[in-house]
Each structure stands twice: as structure tokens, then as C-alpha cells.
Design a protein around this motif. Structure first.
Motif, PDB file in Angstrom:
ATOM      1  N   PHE A  90       1.332  -9.407   7.731  1.00  0.00           N
ATOM      2  CA  PHE A  90       0.996 -10.868   6.973  1.00  0.00           C
ATOM      3  C   PHE A  90       1.808 -11.683   6.997  1.00  0.00           C
ATOM      4  O   PHE A  90       2.678 -11.481   7.262  1.00  0.00           O
ATOM      5  N   GLY A  91       1.110 -12.754   7.322  1.00  0.00           N
ATOM      6  CA  GLY A  91       1.438 -13.671   7.140  1.00  0.00           C
ATOM      7  C   GLY A  91       1.882 -14.732   5.560  1.00  0.00           C
ATOM      8  O   GLY A  91       1.842 -13.650   4.589  1.00  0.00           O
ATOM      9  N   GLY A  92       0.840 -15.839   5.680  1.00  0.00           N
ATOM     10  CA  GLY A  92       1.350 -16.373   4.790  1.00  0.00           C
ATOM     11  C   GLY A  92       1.120 -17.522   4.992  1.00  0.00           C
ATOM     12  O   GLY A  92       0.764 -18.551   6.494  1.00  0.00           O
ATOM     13  N   ARG A  93       0.797 -18.733   4.182  1.00  0.00           N
ATOM     14  CA  ARG A  93       0.659 -19.914   3.621  1.00  0.00           C
ATOM     15  C   ARG A  93       0.752 -21.065   2.728  1.00  0.00           C
ATOM     16  O   ARG A  93       0.963 -20.982   1.600  1.00  0.00           O
ATOM     17  N   PHE A  94       1.402 -22.155   2.835  1.00  0.00           N
ATOM     18  CA  PHE A  94       2.689 -22.505   2.301  1.00  0.00           C
ATOM     19  C   PHE A  94       2.494 -24.153   2.925  1.00  0.00           C
ATOM     20  O   PHE A  94       2.483 -24.944   4.326  1.00  0.00           O
ATOM     21  N   PRO A  95       2.791 -25.317   1.689  1.00  0.00           N
ATOM     22  CA  PRO A  95       2.500 -26.856   2.281  1.00  0.00           C
ATOM     23  C   PRO A  95       3.893 -27.053   2.662  1.00  0.00           C
ATOM     24  O   PRO A  95       5.107 -26.735   2.626  1.00  0.00           O
ATOM     25  N   ILE A  96       4.666 -27.035   4.268  1.00  0.00           N
ATOM     26  CA  ILE A  96       5.947 -27.798   4.709  1.00  0.00           C
ATOM     27  C   ILE A  96       6.502 -28.421   4.388  1.00  0.00           C
ATOM     28  O   ILE A  96       7.466 -28.981   4.246  1.00  0.00           O
ATOM     29  N   ASN A  97       5.633 -29.975   3.992  1.00  0.00           N
ATOM     30  CA  ASN A  97       6.169 -30.836   3.340  1.00  0.00           C
ATOM     31  C   ASN A  97       7.207 -30.965   2.766  1.00  0.00           C
ATOM     32  O   ASN A  97       7.594 -31.733   2.246  1.00  0.00           O
ATOM     33  N   VAL A  98       7.043 -30.136   1.531  1.00  0.00           N
ATOM     34  CA  VAL A  98       7.721 -29.928   0.045  1.00  0.00           C
ATOM     35  C   VAL A  98       8.814 -28.171   0.079  1.00  0.00           C
ATOM     36  O   VAL A  98       9.174 -28.081  -0.831  1.00  0.00           O
ATOM     37  N   TRP A  99       8.095 -26.948   0.897  1.00  0.00           N
ATOM     38  CA  TRP A  99       8.674 -26.375   0.962  1.00  0.00           C
ATOM     39  C   TRP A  99       9.622 -25.554   2.834  1.00  0.00           C
ATOM     40  O   TRP A  99       9.069 -24.958   2.847  1.00  0.00           O
ATOM     41  N   PRO A 100      10.020 -26.444   2.936  1.00  0.00           N
ATOM     42  CA  PRO A 100      10.468 -26.136   4.562  1.00  0.00           C
ATOM     43  C   PRO A 100      11.486 -24.880   4.545  1.00  0.00           C
ATOM     44  O   PRO A 100      12.592 -25.501   3.423  1.00  0.00           O
ATOM     45  N   ARG A 101      10.870 -23.843   4.664  1.00  0.00           N
ATOM     46  CA  ARG A 101      11.774 -22.430   4.674  1.00  0.00           C
ATOM     47  C   ARG A 101      12.071 -21.833   5.889  1.00  0.00           C
ATOM     48  O   ARG A 101      10.554 -22.241   6.557  1.00  0.00           O
ATOM     49  N   PRO A 102      12.972 -20.513   6.522  1.00  0.00           N
ATOM     50  CA  PRO A 102      12.766 -20.003   7.231  1.00  0.00           C
ATOM     51  C   PRO A 102      11.559 -19.396   7.668  1.00  0.00           C
ATOM     52  O   PRO A 102      11.187 -18.435   6.337  1.00  0.00           O
ATOM     53  N   LEU A 103      10.723 -19.034   8.672  1.00  0.00           N
ATOM     54  CA  LEU A 103       9.657 -17.990   8.695  1.00  0.00           C
ATOM     55  C   LEU A 103      10.366 -16.756   9.167  1.00  0.00           C
ATOM     56  O   LEU A 103      11.282 -16.745   8.956  1.00  0.00           O
ATOM     57  N   MET A 104       9.275 -15.817   8.123  1.00  0.00           N
ATOM     58  CA  MET A 104       9.788 -13.936   8.311  1.00  0.00           C
ATOM     59  C   MET A 104       8.662 -13.479   9.180  1.00  0.00           C
ATOM     60  O   MET A 104       7.149 -14.195   8.551  1.00  0.00           O
ATOM     61  N   TRP A 105       9.072 -12.663  10.216  1.00  0.00           N
ATOM     62  CA  TRP A 105       8.178 -12.374  10.484  1.00  0.00           C
ATOM     63  C   TRP A 105       7.420 -10.316   9.708  1.00  0.00           C
ATOM     64  O   TRP A 105       8.457  -9.779   9.299  1.00  0.00           O
ATOM     65  N   ALA A 106       6.623 -10.296   9.055  1.00  0.00           N
ATOM     66  CA  ALA A 106       6.282  -8.673   7.574  1.00  0.00           C
ATOM     67  C   ALA A 106       5.940  -7.928   8.726  1.00  0.00           C
ATOM     68  O   ALA A 106       4.523  -8.791   8.610  1.00  0.00           O
ATOM     69  N   PHE A 107       5.739  -7.263   8.938  1.00  0.00           N
ATOM     70  CA  PHE A 107       4.547  -5.659   9.797  1.00  0.00           C
ATOM     71  C   PHE A 107       4.232  -4.541   8.920  1.00  0.00           C
ATOM     72  O   PHE A 107       5.239  -4.006   8.086  1.00  0.00           O
ATOM     73  N   HIS A 133       0.736  -1.353   0.104  1.00  0.00           N
ATOM     74  CA  HIS A 133      -0.246  -0.357  -0.015  1.00  0.00           C
ATOM     75  C   HIS A 133       1.039   1.558  -0.118  1.00  0.00           C
ATOM     76  O   HIS A 133       1.080   1.499   0.708  1.00  0.00           O
ATOM     77  N   PRO A 134       0.936   1.703  -0.597  1.00  0.00           N
ATOM     78  CA  PRO A 134       0.954   3.468  -0.561  1.00  0.00           C
ATOM     79  C   PRO A 134       1.150   3.710   0.699  1.00  0.00           C
ATOM     80  O   PRO A 134       0.681   4.515   1.280  1.00  0.00           O
ATOM     81  N   ASN A 135       2.242   4.160   0.805  1.00  0.00           N
ATOM     82  CA  ASN A 135       2.664   5.609   2.130  1.00  0.00           C
ATOM     83  C   ASN A 135       2.779   4.023   3.395  1.00  0.00           C
ATOM     84  O   ASN A 135       2.539   4.773   4.683  1.00  0.00           O
ATOM     85  N   VAL A 136       2.632   3.174   3.424  1.00  0.00           N
ATOM     86  CA  VAL A 136       2.415   1.559   3.802  1.00  0.00           C
ATOM     87  C   VAL A 136       3.400   1.814   4.466  1.00  0.00           C
ATOM     88  O   VAL A 136       4.092  -0.300   3.914  1.00  0.00           O
ATOM     89  N   PRO A 137       5.121   1.426   5.060  1.00  0.00           N
ATOM     90  CA  PRO A 137       5.666   0.948   5.274  1.00  0.00           C
ATOM     91  C   PRO A 137       6.097  -0.663   5.379  1.00  0.00           C
ATOM     92  O   PRO A 137       5.164  -0.962   6.351  1.00  0.00           O
ATOM     93  N   THR A 138       6.748  -1.199   5.013  1.00  0.00           N
ATOM     94  CA  THR A 138       6.676  -3.078   5.652  1.00  0.00           C
ATOM     95  C   THR A 138       8.305  -3.277   5.784  1.00  0.00           C
ATOM     96  O   THR A 138       9.418  -2.925   5.236  1.00  0.00           O
ATOM     97  N   ILE A 139       7.987  -3.891   6.985  1.00  0.00           N
ATOM     98  CA  ILE A 139       9.564  -4.380   7.499  1.00  0.00           C
ATOM     99  C   ILE A 139       9.765  -5.518   7.692  1.00  0.00           C
ATOM    100  O   ILE A 139       8.350  -6.179   7.958  1.00  0.00           O
ATOM    101  N   GLN A 140      10.640  -6.620   7.261  1.00  0.00           N
ATOM    102  CA  GLN A 140      10.521  -8.056   7.585  1.00  0.00           C
ATOM    103  C   GLN A 140      11.771  -8.453   9.051  1.00  0.00           C
ATOM    104  O   GLN A 140      12.273  -7.649   8.907  1.00  0.00           O
ATOM    105  N   LEU A 141      11.386  -9.126   9.740  1.00  0.00           N
ATOM    106  CA  LEU A 141      11.983  -9.474  10.486  1.00  0.00           C
ATOM    107  C   LEU A 141      12.915 -11.364  10.430  1.00  0.00           C
ATOM    108  O   LEU A 141      11.728 -12.114  10.501  1.00  0.00           O
TER     109      LEU A 141
END
Length: 262
Positions: free
Chosen positions: A160-177, A119-127
Motif C-alpha cells: 500500500f502506497g500513498g499520495r502526497f504533495p512533494i513540493n511542500v512535503w519531500p520525505r523519504p519513500l517507504m515500501w510497505a507490504f 487488518h487482523p492477522n495480516v502483518p505489515t512490513i516496512q522497508l
């Protein structure tokens, strides 16, 4: 064994009636001691004296048992700022009183490029976090905000999170704000709930057993095989079938802890 990311396309799976086993591990042991193990959500409401108490409600108990809590590994007290050239950035409001060194925070926390904001003027930060989830049967994970915990100082935005299959796509989690009200600071204390996850298996009513798993060579190699794809291509879900082709049959090997002497 068929590891299809679509539940209906996995007819070869045995009919499991017990809990779904989901493994978790840290993909980096550097300062790993600061990261809390994920835990099953447990309501702070303990009043069971009355038969109609929410703590006795089967629907509430069933719903709460499906969520797992991931907690903040360190304090964050941040203000969104722009420099003289208008470039977005973060200011640590704890200053010299911060228990975390500034250069260490910057290694894990950053503002995403402005052109990538949703969104315009809505910053996203990631941990960036070292948690990785994996399963040996079709399981989807959904990451979402810790909506069942009361916040004395409400966050000035949403995750905002997400949804994905961990049986074929194990990846590090990210916290996005997404920082909707940049006039207010973002304050999160170490140990505060950072986000929840819930799991979906082919059979919806099966419970989940979350166990710490060893980072074996097979698991490490497979995680390396799928990690970082988002940096090179869009629509990474299109790569799931290729990931299935090289996946070992078994990736979870529960960690055995030494029992302390009584």
C-alpha cells in the motif's frame, strides 16, 4: 510564489507548457551505490511490426510514460514467523547464503507493531528507503504496486502506497507490504521492480522530467523541517500550510555529471 497543495488555490503560478521537473536524491549516501536510479517505465513488448500492435497504441504509450520504476536494492527471501511468546518477526530464508548481513537487513526492514496493522492477522512490513522526491511547483506523487511487471513468484500480499504533495512535503519513500498469506514466503530479487510512482501536476497533460538533484543546504534544512512529523502527530496533512510558509522558492538543483572520455 504560491506553493499551495491545492492546485485550484495556486493562481499565481505561471502557465507552464513544458515538462514538469521533479527532482530525486538519496538522503543518505551510506551504501548509496546499491540503490538503482529511478527509471521511466518502458514496456518489454517491442513488437511494432504490426500496425495494431499494443506497442504502437497511443493510449498505451501515453499511460506507460507516466510511470517510473523503483527497483529492489538487495535480495529478500523472507518468512513470517512468531516467537515462543507470539511476537511477530521475520526469518531470512537465504540463511548463510544471503548476500546481505542479517544486522543490515534489520536496520531497514521491520514488522510494524501488530496493533497498527490495518487488518487482523495480516502483518505489515516496512522497508525504509533513502529516496526523496521534490518539485518546485505543485506536484503530487502516488506510489503503487508494479502491476505492469510479470512476477514468476507472485508476492503473498499487496503493497500500500500513498499520495502526497512533494513540493511542500519531500520525505523519504517507504515500501510497505501487507502479508495476506503468511504460509508463503516473500521473495524479491535485487533489481526486481519494487514499486511504481506517478506524478500529477496542475495541468494533467504535461509530461514529467525526473532529474537527480543536489542535496543543497536549503533542501537538507527543509527536509529536516518536515521529516519525522508522523512520529509526533496524526493527520500530518494539516501541517502543509506551515511547511509552505518556510519553503524556499527553489529547491531543485540538477546534478552535473562528469562526461566520460570517448
Amino acid at each position: 510564489m504560491e506553493f499551495s497543495v491545492k492546485f485550484e488555490n495556486a493562481p499565481g503560478l505561471p502557465e507552464n507548457k513544458g515538462p514538469v521537473t521533479v527532482g530525486w536524491f538519496l538522503n543518505s549516501q551510506k551504501a548509496g551505490v546499491i540503490f538503482y536510479p529511478p527509471e521511466r517505465f518502458r514496456s518489454t513488448e517491442k513488437n511494432k511490426a504490426h500496425a495494431k500492435s499494443a506497442s504502437r497504441c497511443p493510449a498505451v504509450i501515453n499511460m506507460e510514460s507516466r510511470y517510473f520504476v523503483f527497483r529492489a536494492p538487495f535480495d529478500l527471501h523472507l518468512q513470517f514467523v512468531r516467537d515462543k511468546d507470539g511476537k511477530p518477526g521475520l526469518r531470512n530464508l537465504n540463511g548463510d547464503l544471503s548476500p546481505v548481513r542479517a544486522n543490515k537487513i534489520s536496520q531497514r526492514l521491520h514488522v510494524t507493531p501488530e496493533k497498527e496493522w490495518r487488518h487482523p492477522n495480516v502483518p505489515t512490513i516496512q522497508l525504509s528507503l533513502p529516496y526523496v522526491l521534490v518539485a518546485d511547483e505543485p506536484v503530487y506523487v502516488t506510489q503503487l504496486a508494479p502491476f505492469m511487471h510479470y512476477q514468476k513468484d507472485p508476492w503473498p500480499g499487496t503493497i500500500f502506497g500513498g499520495r502526497f504533495p512533494i513540493n511542500v512535503w519531500p520525505r523519504p519513500l517507504m515500501w510497505a507490504f501487507e502479508w495476506h498469506d503468511t504460509s508463503k514466503p516473500l521473495k524479491i530479487n535485487r533489481g526486481d521492480p519494487l514499486f511504481y510512482v506517478m506524478f500529477e501536476a496542475a495541468t494533467p497533460d504535461r509530461s514529467v522530467a525526473l532529474v537527480e538533484t543536489e542535496l543543497t543546504k536549503e533542501l537538507a534544512d527543509y527536509v529536516d523541517f518536515v521529516s519525522g512529523a508522523v512520529n509526533f502527530v496524526n493527520q500530518t496533512f494539516s501541517l502543509f500550510e506551515r511547511a509552505e510558509e518556510v519553503r524556499p522558492d527553489t529547491l531543485i538543483k540538477p546534478v552535473k555529471r562528469r562526461k566520460s572520455d570517448d
